[in-house]
Design a protein around this motif. Sequence first.
Motif, PDB file in Angstrom:
ATOM      1  N   GLY A  18      41.872  44.657  42.824  1.00  0.00           N
ATOM      2  CA  GLY A  18      42.443  46.028  41.845  1.00  0.00           C
ATOM      3  C   GLY A  18      44.176  45.915  42.328  1.00  0.00           C
ATOM      4  O   GLY A  18      44.303  46.335  43.593  1.00  0.00           O
ATOM      5  N   LYS A  31      46.335  51.785  40.465  1.00  0.00           N
ATOM      6  CA  LYS A  31      46.342  50.560  40.588  1.00  0.00           C
ATOM      7  C   LYS A  31      45.906  50.493  38.814  1.00  0.00           C
ATOM      8  O   LYS A  31      45.440  50.747  37.721  1.00  0.00           O
ATOM      9  N   ALA A  34      43.086  44.249  36.852  1.00  0.00           N
ATOM     10  CA  ALA A  34      42.465  44.162  37.943  1.00  0.00           C
ATOM     11  C   ALA A  34      41.360  42.208  37.664  1.00  0.00           C
ATOM     12  O   ALA A  34      41.880  41.721  36.490  1.00  0.00           O
ATOM     13  N   ALA A 145      38.806  47.041  41.856  1.00  0.00           N
ATOM     14  CA  ALA A 145      38.697  46.275  40.306  1.00  0.00           C
ATOM     15  C   ALA A 145      38.014  47.330  39.634  1.00  0.00           C
ATOM     16  O   ALA A 145      39.369  47.707  38.077  1.00  0.00           O
ATOM     17  N   ALA A 148      40.633  49.960  38.889  1.00  0.00           N
ATOM     18  CA  ALA A 148      42.427  49.802  38.382  1.00  0.00           C
ATOM     19  C   ALA A 148      42.195  49.107  36.881  1.00  0.00           C
ATOM     20  O   ALA A 148      42.915  49.520  36.371  1.00  0.00           O
TER      21      ALA A 148
END
Lengths: 405, 405
Positions: A18, A31, A34, A145, A148
């Motif tokens: 991410g 962020k 992802a 991730a 994100a």
Amino acid sequence: MQYIDGGVCAPKGFQAAGVHCGIRSKNTDKKDLALIVSDELCTAAAVYTQNKVKGAPIAVTREHLKDGKAKAVICNSGNANTCAPNGVEIAKKTCDLAAEHIGIKAENIIVCSTGVIGEELIMEPFEKGMKPLVKALSYEGGTLAAEAIMTTDTVSKECAVEFELGGKTCRIGATAKGSGMINPNMATMLSFITTDAAISSSMLQQALSQDIKDSYNQISVDGDTSTNDTVAIMANGLCGNPEIKEDGEAFKQFCKALAMVTKVLAKKLAADGEGATKLIECQVTGAPDKETARSLSKSVISSDLLKSAMFGEDANWGRVLCAIGYAPADFSADDITVEMSSKKGSIKVCEHSALYPHSEEKAAEILSETEIKIDVNLNQGQEQAAAWGCDLTYDYVKINGDYRS
Amino acid sequence: MQYIDGGVCAPKGFQAAGVHCGIRSKNTDKKDLALIVSDELCTAAAVYTQNKVKGAPIAVTREHLKDGKAKAVICNSGNANTCAPNGVEIAKKTCDLAAEHIGIKAENIIVCSTGVIGEELIMEPFEKGMKPLVKALSYEGGTLAAEAIMTTDTVSKECAVEFELGGKTCRIGATAKGSGMINPNMATMLSFITTDAAISSSMLQQALSQDIKDSYNQISVDGDTSTNDTVAIMANGLCGNPEIKEDGEAFKQFCKALAMVTKVLAKKLAADGEGATKLIECQVTGAPDKETARSLSKSVISSDLLKSAMFGEDANWGRVLCAIGYAPADFSADDITVEMSSKKGSIKVCEHSALYPHSEEKAAEILSETEIKIDVNLNQGQEQAAAWGCDLTYDYVKINGDYRS
């Protein structure tokens, strides 16, 4: 079958990352992009929002999953790519760009977006961010991730379980985001699930479609079904079990493990609802059929009146009966028992659909906790189901109405 | 056909009164008992809540209206007589007591209650209050009755129209209460309608059942359908028109006049929703059928996200499209136009289901008014319908959650 640490990278052969690439117009280094990539081509399945107004990425993902195969998920936050110019074209370009950098086919990519609706999603941040994103891929990148894909979620959400399948140790991992807002958009629920089990795409779709009836479809923050809701699952088979191709013991085990993951994430989503201070679980038992139990429990946790009462820590069982009474289901409302409970204890407040004498002080003490359970027994059958929501608070109104000031 | 002053006493031959008899446990001198009596036996009809949990008075009123006749309405506020001990018995006793004091048959009385649920309604206040209530009956007492049925309504609600039927001057008058709360209960919508037109009870039922689809059933404060909602109408025939016994010009005129009254009251109820600062009207045009237009307009004014945005004076058209998209109706969501307007002007914010470039400052200025209209054109048919709601505010949460502090 047990919970383990981690999320989408818990199963074998999944990398994730991410990064911040600048999709949000505001100054922020959050962020917003992802990526989840499997080492091997996966069987894959997904379920989508029932809203007639759908985000553009859904059309592209649906097309890419026609063959039941996928290898990666790309997801941005900050812009939903919905009711916006050139939406489908941009979702396709995003897949092309990701495919090129990862070195896979674009049609094996699941693409999702969440955030503002009605604003054009521009390619520039993707063009800038894709290279560092792919470079950052790692077998420990699940949490990055998970972060994100967050919008106004206050915490990232992950869950994983480990279990046996045909003598092999399998894992299912997942992340989810919910119920967050960014000016001006709507709550979108996304969840990405990975597993190293071997399972055919049709059985995977069957497992997922059945599972969400008792997990993600049983939560509500404000009753507003988003345009972009998507739950996608990818299975890469790396744990080495004999592929699940039909119903049977292995499939049941897989579904049970999947439910362990999705229920935990569903509860996390409800608890992190906009402005929420309390997680509310409603369990309906003694129902004539499963669908009635689902419908009634969801009606209770969706009622603005009940949600306000929970915020006020008021054991207002009349609002529970009211919400049950207007749920679209066929049952008798004549012999309902209601109990409320938390870490502080349990109290019966309604019996035979009428007041059961109780201490209001004790009830208020029980409701002062942050996790509240409402048990409703219809006393007319053997079926049961649960649903999860949160209280309705000043902050919900503030987040969704007052963001300009 | 024109609006005139007054409410239930506007038509010939209706007396009304409202007194305080002490049904609320709290110290208050608020009027809590209302009576409406016709000089002549009326044809009568009613519609009731669809909630499976129903107030006890509904069972009694339904029984009394089986013959399509009534002469009086008795209604208390402060206690809903719902999920409470001996509910039906107490509702019957209330009718008996009223009948005795008025000098009519108990089965010609419509009985309603609104207020707290789950608490026993005791007879003592009725026994004390019935004599002064009947003594206070007058042809100018409509407003007193309108006040006595209020719960946390901030204003009493009345409306009347005058029109011609078969060469005679007829009137329809009404009162309504809504969307108020008392600890611990739920919002209940009640409306009592009187007319001096002559119309058979079956045509009266037909008129009312049809009317509410575009009036009371098209409003929402919080989506919580109450246990006690009742709309009742009585026609005493004193204006001298030939009795309406079938469909035709006279029936159409009657329905038109009825709609004038109920729509005004529906809007008053929505505007006085709990904590509301704005009345929101959503008009859906260009719909393939009437039911779709009704469903979509109601979905928009019921959305917590849209209601919060209106409180924040934010022209968040994405939430309008979202609410339209998840409404249970069959239509195409591809070519929707959205305009928002108020006394301050009108602005188009969405065209072809996508952003229509507009000034956010101008939009915010338009939404700063207390009456907001949202026009949605589906561009796929000739049908239209409207619905009315209010914004979701801090005060809604306060009224419904925070009353203990």
